[in-house]
Design a protein around this motif. Structure first.
Motif, short mmCIF file in Angstrom:
data_model
loop_
_atom_site.label_atom_id
_atom_site.label_comp_id
_atom_site.label_asym_id
_atom_site.label_seq_id
_atom_site.Cartn_x
_atom_site.Cartn_y
_atom_site.Cartn_z
N UNK A 567 -32.59 49.70 -68.44
CA UNK A 567 -32.39 48.26 -68.67
C UNK A 567 -33.62 47.69 -69.38
N UNK A 568 -33.46 47.29 -70.63
CA UNK A 568 -34.58 46.70 -71.38
C UNK A 568 -35.03 45.42 -70.69
N UNK A 569 -36.35 45.25 -70.57
CA UNK A 569 -36.89 44.19 -69.73
C UNK A 569 -37.93 43.37 -70.47
N UNK A 570 -37.74 42.06 -70.41
CA UNK A 570 -38.70 41.14 -71.02
C UNK A 570 -39.76 40.71 -69.99
N UNK A 571 -41.00 40.64 -70.42
CA UNK A 571 -42.09 40.11 -69.59
C UNK A 571 -42.71 38.92 -70.33
N UNK A 572 -42.89 37.81 -69.63
CA UNK A 572 -43.48 36.62 -70.25
C UNK A 572 -44.98 36.73 -70.44
N UNK A 573 -45.60 37.59 -69.65
CA UNK A 573 -47.03 37.86 -69.78
C UNK A 573 -47.20 39.36 -69.82
N UNK A 600 -40.15 44.22 -73.57
CA UNK A 600 -40.39 43.25 -74.64
C UNK A 600 -41.38 42.25 -74.06
N UNK A 601 -42.55 42.08 -74.67
CA UNK A 601 -43.51 41.10 -74.18
C UNK A 601 -43.46 39.90 -75.11
N UNK A 602 -43.11 38.74 -74.58
CA UNK A 602 -42.97 37.55 -75.42
C UNK A 602 -43.17 36.29 -74.55
N UNK A 603 -44.25 35.56 -74.82
CA UNK A 603 -44.50 34.38 -74.00
C UNK A 603 -43.56 33.21 -74.29
N UNK A 604 -43.02 33.12 -75.51
CA UNK A 604 -42.17 31.97 -75.86
C UNK A 604 -40.75 32.22 -75.34
N UNK A 605 -40.27 31.37 -74.42
CA UNK A 605 -38.96 31.65 -73.82
C UNK A 605 -37.80 31.58 -74.81
N UNK A 606 -37.93 30.76 -75.84
CA UNK A 606 -36.86 30.69 -76.84
C UNK A 606 -36.79 32.01 -77.62
N UNK A 607 -37.98 32.48 -78.05
CA UNK A 607 -38.01 33.75 -78.80
C UNK A 607 -37.56 34.90 -77.90
N UNK A 608 -37.97 34.85 -76.63
CA UNK A 608 -37.60 35.93 -75.71
C UNK A 608 -36.08 35.96 -75.51
N UNK A 609 -35.47 34.78 -75.35
CA UNK A 609 -34.02 34.74 -75.17
C UNK A 609 -33.33 35.26 -76.42
N UNK A 610 -33.88 34.91 -77.59
CA UNK A 610 -33.28 35.40 -78.84
C UNK A 610 -33.39 36.92 -78.92
N UNK A 611 -34.53 37.46 -78.46
CA UNK A 611 -34.70 38.92 -78.50
C UNK A 611 -33.70 39.61 -77.56
N UNK A 612 -33.48 39.04 -76.37
CA UNK A 612 -32.53 39.65 -75.44
C UNK A 612 -31.10 39.51 -75.98
N UNK A 613 -30.82 38.38 -76.63
CA UNK A 613 -29.51 38.18 -77.24
C UNK A 613 -29.27 39.25 -78.32
N UNK A 614 -30.30 39.49 -79.14
CA UNK A 614 -30.17 40.51 -80.19
C UNK A 614 -30.00 41.90 -79.57
N UNK A 615 -30.72 42.14 -78.47
CA UNK A 615 -30.59 43.42 -77.78
C UNK A 615 -29.15 43.62 -77.30
N UNK A 616 -28.59 42.56 -76.70
CA UNK A 616 -27.22 42.64 -76.19
C UNK A 616 -26.23 42.84 -77.34
N UNK A 617 -26.48 42.14 -78.44
CA UNK A 617 -25.60 42.31 -79.61
C UNK A 617 -25.63 43.76 -80.08
#
Ligand code: XCC
Ligand code: SF4
Length: 637
Positions: A567-573, A600-617
């Motif tokens: 499961x690909x996982x985003x971390x805010x920090x 995926x390390x990404x502090x910006x929640x908008x960019x992080x959500x976009x990255x997870x959306x792209x991952x799901x796509x």
């Protein structure tokens, strides 16, 4: 948009609740986490990069390649130092959750042996189902089955058992992958202990090997200790089913004796709940002038009671000091984990009593009890009596509860989720295949004073549900979602058309509360069930995880077992690994080749959500599924 949602959307939650009490503390000269962070800033850059080492007294060493200090005294360079530090970090987190799991195994054993007055088997059907699942004789008297199941799950902690019981839940392809990589966990205690051994000077000096062992350590937690904690808690305290409750500081009541339960274990807090309802204790509270006794939760103990009993949640991690600042808390009853040592200092500024219950968690200045399954009922009564007594010393002029509680739904165990769609994963799989449900993301974990509290959790959830991605939430992310109104069915209005339709049909919110942090095991289990239903490995599913505001070692272990499970996982920090190109490269890329998922390390929640959306796509495309209706009414509004 309904009135409910307008109100929730317009409320500037942080300012009115946390901000208000932080101001109050500053006026009163009471020091809180944000003040201490400021005093600690700038934090040590070498430590931040994972490049300091104090594992022996030839050191301490700081590895600073640019300053001609590229090796510690023993010869360890940046990659090895970071890998050793990270390995121990993950071992700490796994040990914490898994030791909590051990407590549940022991309580189950004592319940089965008739030595735990006050505890019982609330879900006998689940007891027998789990026993049969792990190969234990499920027939006969329930206590005998409980004892046998506890003995079987207890074996998972040793190296000499038949192997971790719940590995049977892992899809076959994933099991084979773990075997090939030699990361199949062999014992819940063994793996973190072996990590301590490997990271002693002069044992495992290969950063890649250490990182793979870190994955093994985390898997022992996710599919072992945490999973046992969840399943046994359900057996003893009941499997959660949807329940309506409330969240925020308004869960603290001005006219009542307020007891906050804090930590992680449901073992003590369930007894506090019983004692608080005891008519004799309620009468004592009324004699003191209170209208009754109110129990509310903090952190993951709060999540446990929220899921099973609908007990309101007063706050998450960064709200814990602030609950005391309301001036209306008579007692905090704490077990273990994530309990800031500062709480006794803040409590000392008020009439608040701080009570510890675990022999593992001592706090100087606290009232100290040692709860066991044998004495829990009796000690819970004593703790409640201390709170009632404290009410008499409350200064009503200092009471400041800045908000009314917000409604939320909790209780979405896997049994409840699958039950809502007819008892099998089929309808969920069909919704995913059709694209009305494009995928799912688990948003988990803590708050961190380095980030604006709750903002990252809520922003990510809103961005994802817009895209027809269902969000599952655990741990301290729960309080954030609840306060923002996302845990109510009305929040379906913020979801994309597909997810909205599903929520309306089932009467559920687009963000489902699935439990505490050990209950992340519910999420990986559900992923395994879906993967088996689709006939693929977990890494092929359109799912992801995110810990936008994490702080703890346990969160790192959770993130790593999610990734190692596919499961690909985003971390805010970022974790403290950036000083090592090898370890960082593995985390964000190399693991993809090894286990099919990465961080995926990404502090910006908008960019992080976009990255997870792209991952799901991309996962949907990989399965040959239609893209789904990206963009939505909610987007256009
Ligand atoms: Fe702790 Fe579980 Fe993090 Fe909250 S989410 S701060 S770990 S209480 Ni687990
Ligand atoms: Fe320094 Fe090596 Fe000792 Fe760490 S283990 S403190 S790098 S000598």
């Amino acid at each position: 948009m309904s009135e409910f949602f307008k109100a929730a959307a317009e409320c500037s939650i942080w300012k009115d609740e946390a901000g208000h009490l932080i101001d109050k503390a500053r006026k009163e000269g009471i020091c809180l986490a944000w003040d201490r962070l400021e005093k600690q800033t700038p934090q040590c850059n070498v430590c931040d990069m994972g490049l300091s080492c104090a594992k022996c007294v030839m050191g301490p060493c700081r590895i600073i390649p640019g300053l001609d200090r590229d090796k510690g005294v023993c010869g360890a360079g940046a990659d090895l130092t970071v890998a050793r530090n990270f390995g121990r970090f993950v071992a700490g987190g796994s040990a914490a959750h898994s030791d909590h799991g051990r407590d549940l195994v022991e309580v189950l054993h004592e319940v089965g042996s008739g030595e735990a007055p006050g505890y019982s088997i609330r879900d006998e059907a689940k007891l027998r189902r789990i026993a049969a699942e792990v190969g234990v004789d499920a027939e006969g008297e329930a206590p005998a089955v409980a004892k046998r199941l506890a003995e079987r799950l207890g074996q998972d902690y040793s190296s000499f058992g038949p192997g971790l019981a719940f590995l049977s839940r892992v899809p076959k392809a994933r099991r084979e992958l773990w075997d090939r990589l030699e990361i199949t966990p062999r014992g819940i205690d063994r793996e973190p202990v072996e990590m301590l051994h490997r990271t002693h000077m002069g044992v495992d000096c290969d950063p890649v090997s250490l990182c793979l062992h870190a994955a093994r350590v985390s898997l022992a937690d996710g599919w072992g200790g945490s999973m046992s904690a969840t399943e046994i808690s359900d057996i003893i305290f009941g499997t959660p089913a949807p329940v309506k409750t409330r969240v925020n500081l308004g869960a603290i009541k001005k006219d009542m004796v307020n007891i906050l339960v804090h930590g992680h274990s449901p073992v003590v807090s369930e007894m506090i709940l019983l004692a608080a309802a005891d008519p004799a204790n309620v009468k004592a509270a009324k004699d003191k002038g209170a209208s009754g006794i109110n129990v509310a939760g903090l952190c993951c103990t709060g999540n446990e009671l929220l899921m099973r009993r609908g007990v309101p949640l007063a706050g998450n991690h960064m709200m814990t000091e602030l609950t005391i600042m309301t001036g209306a808390v008579e007692a905090i009853v704490a077990d273990y984990q994530c309990i800031m040592p500062s709480l006794t200092d803040v409590a000392a500024c008020f009439h608040t009593k701080f009570i510890t219950t675990s022999e593992k968690g001592h706090f100087p200045g606290a009232e100290r009890f040692h709860f066991t399954p044998k004495n829990a009922r009796e000690l819970a009564g004593k703790a409640v009596a201390i709170a009632v007594e404290a009410f008499g010393r409350r200064d009503q002029a200092r009471v400041d509860i800045p908000c009314e509680p917000v409604d939320m739904l909790s209780g979405f165990s896997n049994e409840a989720i699958l039950g809502a769609v007819g008892g099998t994963p089929g309808p969920l799989v069909d919704a995913i295949k059709a694209g009305s449900l494009r995928g799912a993301v688990g948003i988990v974990g803590c708050n961190n004073p380095k980030l604006q509290q709750d903002h990252h959790h809520v922003t990510m959830a809103k961005e994802l549900i817009k895209k027809d991605i269902l969000v599952l939430v655990t741990g301290c992310a729960t309080g954030a979602m609840g306060k923002a109104g996302l845990l109510m069915p009305e929040a379906a209005e913020l979801a994309g058309p597909g997810l909205k339709g599903l929520c309306l049909a089932l009467g559920i919110p687009p963000v489902l509360h699935v439990g505490s942090c050990v209950d992340n095991s519910r999420i990986i289990h559900l992923c395994a069930v879906l993967a088996d239903a689709v006939g693929v490995d977990i890494d092929m599913l359109p799912v992801a995880a995110s810990a936008p505001e994490w702080y703890s070692e346990k969160a790192a272990a959770i993130g790593l077992y999610a990734v190692a499970s596919g499961i690909t996982t985003h971390l805010g920090l970022p974790p403290m690994i950036l000083g090592s190109p090898t370890v960082t490269g593995l985390a964000v890329d190399g693991l993809k080749k090894a286990v099919g998922a990465a961080f995926i390390v990404e502090p910006d929640p908008f960019k992080a959500a976009a990255a997870l959306d792209a991952h799901i796509a991309s996962k949907r495309a990989g399965l040959g599924l239609p893209a789904g209706k990206e963009g939505s009414d909610a987007d256009a509004a």
